[in-house]
Design a protein around this motif. Structure first.
Motif, PDB file in Angstrom:
ATOM      1  N   ASN A  15     -21.649  58.737 -14.205  1.00  0.00           N
ATOM      2  CA  ASN A  15     -22.166  57.785 -15.188  1.00  0.00           C
ATOM      3  C   ASN A  15     -21.313  57.721 -16.461  1.00  0.00           C
ATOM      4  OD1 ASN A  15     -23.232  60.473 -15.784  1.00  0.00           O
ATOM      5  ND2 ASN A  15     -24.463  59.481 -17.362  1.00  0.00           N
ATOM      6  N   ALA A  18     -15.410  55.703 -15.961  1.00  0.00           N
ATOM      7  CA  ALA A  18     -15.203  54.298 -15.600  1.00  0.00           C
ATOM      8  C   ALA A  18     -14.639  54.167 -14.194  1.00  0.00           C
ATOM      9  CB  ALA A  18     -14.269  53.632 -16.607  1.00  0.00           C
ATOM     10  N   THR A  21     -17.375  55.018 -11.672  1.00  0.00           N
ATOM     11  CA  THR A  21     -18.405  53.979 -11.658  1.00  0.00           C
ATOM     12  C   THR A  21     -17.961  52.781 -10.823  1.00  0.00           C
ATOM     13  OG1 THR A  21     -19.290  54.626 -13.814  1.00  0.00           O
ATOM     14  CG2 THR A  21     -19.734  52.374 -13.087  1.00  0.00           C
ATOM     15  N   THR A 188     -10.466  50.598 -21.285  1.00  0.00           N
ATOM     16  CA  THR A 188     -11.812  51.150 -21.467  1.00  0.00           C
ATOM     17  C   THR A 188     -12.091  51.452 -22.943  1.00  0.00           C
ATOM     18  OG1 THR A 188     -10.977  53.375 -20.974  1.00  0.00           O
ATOM     19  CG2 THR A 188     -11.905  52.111 -19.150  1.00  0.00           C
ATOM     20  N   GLU A 192     -18.578  52.075 -26.068  1.00  0.00           N
ATOM     21  CA  GLU A 192     -19.300  51.829 -24.817  1.00  0.00           C
ATOM     22  C   GLU A 192     -19.177  50.363 -24.412  1.00  0.00           C
ATOM     23  OE1 GLU A 192     -21.333  52.664 -21.410  1.00  0.00           O
ATOM     24  OE2 GLU A 192     -20.560  54.069 -22.911  1.00  0.00           O
ATOM     25  N   GLU A 193     -19.151  49.463 -25.389  1.00  0.00           N
ATOM     26  CA  GLU A 193     -19.022  48.038 -25.094  1.00  0.00           C
ATOM     27  C   GLU A 193     -17.669  47.744 -24.440  1.00  0.00           C
ATOM     28  OE1 GLU A 193     -20.075  49.291 -27.962  1.00  0.00           O
ATOM     29  OE2 GLU A 193     -22.181  48.655 -27.891  1.00  0.00           O
ATOM     30  N   LYS A 195     -15.820  49.858 -22.762  1.00  0.00           N
ATOM     31  CA  LYS A 195     -15.809  50.459 -21.429  1.00  0.00           C
ATOM     32  C   LYS A 195     -16.559  49.591 -20.426  1.00  0.00           C
ATOM     33  CE  LYS A 195     -18.294  54.115 -20.118  1.00  0.00           C
ATOM     34  NZ  LYS A 195     -18.764  55.510 -19.933  1.00  0.00           N
ATOM     35  N   GLN A 196     -17.737  49.092 -20.819  1.00  0.00           N
ATOM     36  CA  GLN A 196     -18.523  48.249 -19.914  1.00  0.00           C
ATOM     37  C   GLN A 196     -17.800  46.948 -19.597  1.00  0.00           C
ATOM     38  OE1 GLN A 196     -21.234  48.861 -18.122  1.00  0.00           O
ATOM     39  NE2 GLN A 196     -21.125  50.945 -18.905  1.00  0.00           N
ATOM     40  N   GLU A 197     -17.119  46.402 -20.592  1.00  0.00           N
ATOM     41  CA  GLU A 197     -16.346  45.183 -20.347  1.00  0.00           C
ATOM     42  C   GLU A 197     -15.234  45.438 -19.319  1.00  0.00           C
ATOM     43  OE1 GLU A 197     -13.641  41.872 -22.803  1.00  0.00           O
ATOM     44  OE2 GLU A 197     -14.811  43.384 -23.882  1.00  0.00           O
ATOM     45  N   ILE A 199     -15.236  47.816 -17.009  1.00  0.00           N
ATOM     46  CA  ILE A 199     -15.888  48.055 -15.719  1.00  0.00           C
ATOM     47  C   ILE A 199     -16.290  46.740 -15.069  1.00  0.00           C
ATOM     48  CG2 ILE A 199     -18.015  48.950 -14.675  1.00  0.00           C
ATOM     49  CD1 ILE A 199     -17.784  51.334 -16.624  1.00  0.00           C
ATOM     50  N   ASN A 200     -16.859  45.839 -15.863  1.00  0.00           N
ATOM     51  CA  ASN A 200     -17.296  44.544 -15.329  1.00  0.00           C
ATOM     52  C   ASN A 200     -16.117  43.708 -14.839  1.00  0.00           C
ATOM     53  OD1 ASN A 200     -19.943  45.208 -15.933  1.00  0.00           O
ATOM     54  ND2 ASN A 200     -19.949  44.129 -17.896  1.00  0.00           N
ATOM     55  N   SER A 203     -14.913  45.249 -11.635  1.00  0.00           N
ATOM     56  CA  SER A 203     -15.912  45.057 -10.578  1.00  0.00           C
ATOM     57  C   SER A 203     -15.885  43.645 -10.010  1.00  0.00           C
ATOM     58  CB  SER A 203     -17.309  45.374 -11.116  1.00  0.00           C
ATOM     59  OG  SER A 203     -17.388  46.729 -11.537  1.00  0.00           O
TER      60      SER A 203
END
Length: 215
Positions: A15, A18, A21, A188, A192-193, A195-197, A199-200, A203
């Motif tokens: 979790n 990156a 995940t 990344t 956190e923003e 990193k999520q961007e 990852i998205n 993905s």
């Protein structure tokens, strides 16, 4: 059944990582689309990866035979057994996923130690005089390398900056795995923003990578 071997190389829990995940998203989607595959996993930060000592080999890249191994200590015999198991596990797969961060323009050290274990004469490669022949071209195989990095590496600098990715592609082709796909989790960042961007974005490419894999 065919086998997907997932090799993770990151001390962080999934979790917080990156690369791991995105790898899990990839694996779930891959297995959903390929019902004839079973999953096998190895975490190189939890699995014991032997260091290669000279007494384990009878010649270059060739592990000593069973009778010679019995002359070694119990600990050394266990190490040789583990090296053989790691190599056999790798050979048995049809598809591979490696999830690793970019560290110091490369990857974490356990991955190199693992590769040294599976690079074996008469198993994954074969010495023919002064030539080295690949042995993993016996069936269709695909390697997917999922790499996370804090920054966004410009494509023109990737040959210089992405030494780890380039090495993995080269060494897999050296063993005969001709199909190589990369899935980069770039930029990344520090939040956190960010990193999520990253990852998205990575993905969103999963379906295309899976569709390119042929078995």
């Amino acid at each position: 059944m065919k086998k997907l071997l997932y090799i993770s190389v990151n001390s962080k829990p999934e979790n917080l990582s990156a690369s791991k995940t995105v790898a899990r998203k990839f694996i779930n989607k891959f297995l959903e689309k390929n019902k004839d595959f079973q999953l096998e996993e190895i975490d190189l930060y939890k699995e014991h990866i032997p260091r290669l000592e000279y007494q384990y080999f009878e010649k270059r890249n060739c592990i000593i035979n069973e009778s010679d191994a019995k002359e070694l200590s119990d600990k050394e015999q266990r190490e040789i057994k583990k090296i053989r198991e790691l190599c056999d596990q790798f050979i048995s797969a049809n598809a591979y996923v490696i999830a690793a961060p970019m560290w110091s323009l490369s990857f974490p050290a356990p991955l190199k130690e693992y590769i040294d274990c599976i690079m074996q004469d008469q198993k994954t490669i074969k010495f023919e005089g002064k030539k080295i022949e690949p042995l993993l071209n016996d069936k269709p195989r695909t390697m997917v390398y999922i790499q996370s990095s804090g920054g966004n590496v410009p494509w023109m600098l990737r040959p210089i900056m992405n030494k780890g990715l380039n090495y993995i592609e080269d060494i897999m082709k050296f063993m005969g795995i001709k199909k190589f796909e990369e899935l980069l989790v770039d930029a990344t960042g520090f939040t956190e923003e960010e990193k999520q961007e990253a990852i998205n974005k990575a993905s969103s490419k999963i379906d295309d990578v899976i569709d390119s894999m042929k078995f």
